[in-house]
Design a protein around this motif. Sequence first.
Motif, PDB file in Angstrom:
ATOM      1  N   ARG A  24       0.914  -1.177   0.071  1.00 15.59           N
ATOM      2  CA  ARG A  24       0.169  -0.108  -0.013  1.00 15.59           C
ATOM      3  C   ARG A  24       0.760   1.158  -0.066  1.00 15.59           C
ATOM      4  NH1 ARG A  24      -5.292   1.300   0.969  1.00 15.59           N
ATOM      5  NH2 ARG A  24      -5.795  -1.030   1.673  1.00 15.59           N
ATOM      6  N   LEU A  25       0.382   2.180  -0.596  1.00 13.31           N
ATOM      7  CA  LEU A  25       0.926   3.479  -0.540  1.00 13.31           C
ATOM      8  C   LEU A  25       1.250   4.275   0.809  1.00 13.31           C
ATOM      9  CD1 LEU A  25       0.005   5.069  -4.099  1.00 13.31           C
ATOM     10  CD2 LEU A  25       2.239   4.288  -3.626  1.00 13.31           C
ATOM     11  N   ARG A  26       2.275   4.651   1.146  1.00  9.76           N
ATOM     12  CA  ARG A  26       2.244   5.490   2.545  1.00  9.76           C
ATOM     13  C   ARG A  26       2.927   6.708   2.342  1.00  9.76           C
ATOM     14  NH1 ARG A  26       2.067  -0.195   3.514  1.00  9.76           N
ATOM     15  NH2 ARG A  26       0.428  -0.907   4.929  1.00  9.76           N
ATOM     16  N   PRO A  27       2.351   7.478   1.693  1.00  9.87           N
ATOM     17  CA  PRO A  27       3.170   8.808   1.584  1.00  9.87           C
ATOM     18  C   PRO A  27       3.545   9.443   2.867  1.00  9.87           C
ATOM     19  CG  PRO A  27       0.983   9.179   0.595  1.00  9.87           C
ATOM     20  CD  PRO A  27       1.191   7.733   1.160  1.00  9.87           C
ATOM     21  N   ASN A  28       4.903  10.001   2.907  1.00  5.08           N
ATOM     22  CA  ASN A  28       5.231  10.645   4.165  1.00  5.08           C
ATOM     23  C   ASN A  28       4.425  12.363   4.555  1.00  5.08           C
ATOM     24  OD1 ASN A  28       6.522  12.512   2.421  1.00  5.08           O
ATOM     25  ND2 ASN A  28       8.445  11.364   2.722  1.00  5.08           N
ATOM     26  N   ASP A  29       3.643  12.559   3.291  1.00  6.90           N
ATOM     27  CA  ASP A  29       3.066  13.696   3.579  1.00  6.90           C
ATOM     28  C   ASP A  29       1.411  13.550   3.689  1.00  6.90           C
ATOM     29  OD1 ASP A  29       1.915  16.327   3.285  1.00  6.90           O
ATOM     30  OD2 ASP A  29       2.887  16.780   1.439  1.00  6.90           O
ATOM     31  N   PRO A  30       0.729  13.996   5.147  1.00  5.92           N
ATOM     32  CA  PRO A  30      -0.697  13.515   5.026  1.00  5.92           C
ATOM     33  C   PRO A  30      -1.542  14.231   4.095  1.00  5.92           C
ATOM     34  CG  PRO A  30       0.438  14.918   6.880  1.00  5.92           C
ATOM     35  CD  PRO A  30       1.349  14.661   5.899  1.00  5.92           C
ATOM     36  N   ALA A  31      -0.952  15.333   3.374  1.00  4.43           N
ATOM     37  CA  ALA A  31      -1.887  16.208   2.414  1.00  4.43           C
ATOM     38  C   ALA A  31      -1.977  15.332   1.266  1.00  4.43           C
ATOM     39  CB  ALA A  31      -1.289  17.414   2.370  1.00  4.43           C
ATOM     40  N   LEU A  32      -1.134  14.384   0.671  1.00  8.06           N
ATOM     41  CA  LEU A  32      -1.175  13.644  -0.146  1.00  8.06           C
ATOM     42  C   LEU A  32      -2.360  12.391  -0.226  1.00  8.06           C
ATOM     43  CD1 LEU A  32       2.746  13.290  -0.990  1.00  8.06           C
ATOM     44  CD2 LEU A  32       0.781  14.714  -2.104  1.00  8.06           C
ATOM     45  N   LYS A  33      -3.098  12.334  -1.063  1.00  7.60           N
ATOM     46  CA  LYS A  33      -4.266  11.675  -0.911  1.00  7.60           C
ATOM     47  C   LYS A  33      -4.057  10.359  -1.972  1.00  7.60           C
ATOM     48  CE  LYS A  33      -7.855  15.210  -0.989  1.00  7.60           C
ATOM     49  NZ  LYS A  33      -8.731  15.662  -1.756  1.00  7.60           N
ATOM     50  N   ILE A  34      -4.804   9.307  -1.123  1.00  5.68           N
ATOM     51  CA  ILE A  34      -4.638   7.751  -1.634  1.00  5.68           C
ATOM     52  C   ILE A  34      -6.075   7.706  -2.301  1.00  5.68           C
ATOM     53  CG2 ILE A  34      -4.286   5.355  -1.413  1.00  5.68           C
ATOM     54  CD1 ILE A  34      -1.830   7.067  -0.819  1.00  5.68           C
ATOM     55  N   PRO A  35      -6.302   7.206  -3.712  1.00  9.77           N
ATOM     56  CA  PRO A  35      -5.044   6.801  -4.732  1.00  9.77           C
ATOM     57  C   PRO A  35      -4.388   7.937  -5.157  1.00  9.77           C
ATOM     58  CG  PRO A  35      -7.194   6.978  -5.774  1.00  9.77           C
ATOM     59  CD  PRO A  35      -7.664   6.899  -4.257  1.00  9.77           C
ATOM     60  N   HIS A  36      -2.997   7.697  -5.313  1.00  8.91           N
ATOM     61  CA  HIS A  36      -2.232   8.590  -6.368  1.00  8.91           C
ATOM     62  C   HIS A  36      -2.876   8.713  -7.774  1.00  8.91           C
ATOM     63  CE1 HIS A  36       1.842   8.866  -8.445  1.00  8.91           C
ATOM     64  NE2 HIS A  36       1.417  10.030  -8.468  1.00  8.91           N
ATOM     65  N   MET A  37      -3.479   9.872  -7.717  1.00  6.93           N
ATOM     66  CA  MET A  37      -4.159   9.964  -9.073  1.00  6.93           C
ATOM     67  C   MET A  37      -4.122  11.244  -9.707  1.00  6.93           C
ATOM     68  SD  MET A  37      -8.401   9.433  -9.584  1.00  6.93           S
ATOM     69  CE  MET A  37      -8.947  10.704  -8.582  1.00  6.93           C
ATOM     70  N   GLY A  38      -3.470  11.243 -11.180  1.00  2.99           N
ATOM     71  CA  GLY A  38      -3.184  12.248 -11.810  1.00  2.99           C
ATOM     72  C   GLY A  38      -1.897  12.185 -12.522  1.00  2.99           C
ATOM     73  N   TRP A  39      -1.398  13.273 -13.097  1.00  4.54           N
ATOM     74  CA  TRP A  39      -0.020  13.338 -13.584  1.00  4.54           C
ATOM     75  C   TRP A  39       1.060  13.586 -12.664  1.00  4.54           C
ATOM     76  CZ3 TRP A  39       0.546  12.989 -18.994  1.00  4.54           C
ATOM     77  CH2 TRP A  39      -0.876  12.879 -19.300  1.00  4.54           C
TER      78      TRP A  39
END
Length: 212
Positions: A114-129
């Motif tokens: 599972r994606l676990r980005p270190n920035d809580p502002a980044l949403k899951i799913p990773h969607m876009g360019w």
Amino acid sequence: MSDVAIVDYGINNVRSVRNAVDYCGFNPVVTHDAAVIADASHVILPGVGAFGDAMSNIRARGIDEILERQVREKAKPFLAICLGMQLLAKTSEEHADGNPPFEGLGWFDADILRLRPNDPALKIPHMGWNSVTKERDHPVLANMRDGNLAFYFVHSFAMRCDNAGDLVGWADYGQHVTAIVARDNIVATQFHPEKSQDSGIELVGNFLRWNP
């Protein structure tokens, strides 16, 4: 002109991939027929949906054995896209829910996490360019400038690749995201080249002209 086999395992959306192949001047055939895949010059494994369901369908239709024979044994040029790339890993924790992880095809020494980005502002799913940083050269990126390596992503899980030599490119989404892996006649992208406009079409065209 030889056909390009787009593997249909029942839950993947293949229309945009078919259109991209056609746009590049090649003849796409959507199929899970062993004879058709055997006659094709190139094979593409798209992917949309859940890992476990996809692997169940692939095994039920014998597609795993077809691909093993045509891609791994006969070295036919092969491109896997998004979930298709993830299916090449050993395991995936998607929907495992505390149970042992689902088993993939195991072509790469890798697991899907599972994606676990270190920035809580980044949403899951990773969607876009997102931009892809090239780790090494590969024929599917031939004549593509580093500044043009922007592609369209839609995913909540990503490959942890344990063999650094397989990594071709990565993206930054609050963590390193494996974006392209390759070995021998096999290449796979986490992003959707067929939805990535000019850059994606260029990559698909490079793949279709590739004869490793």
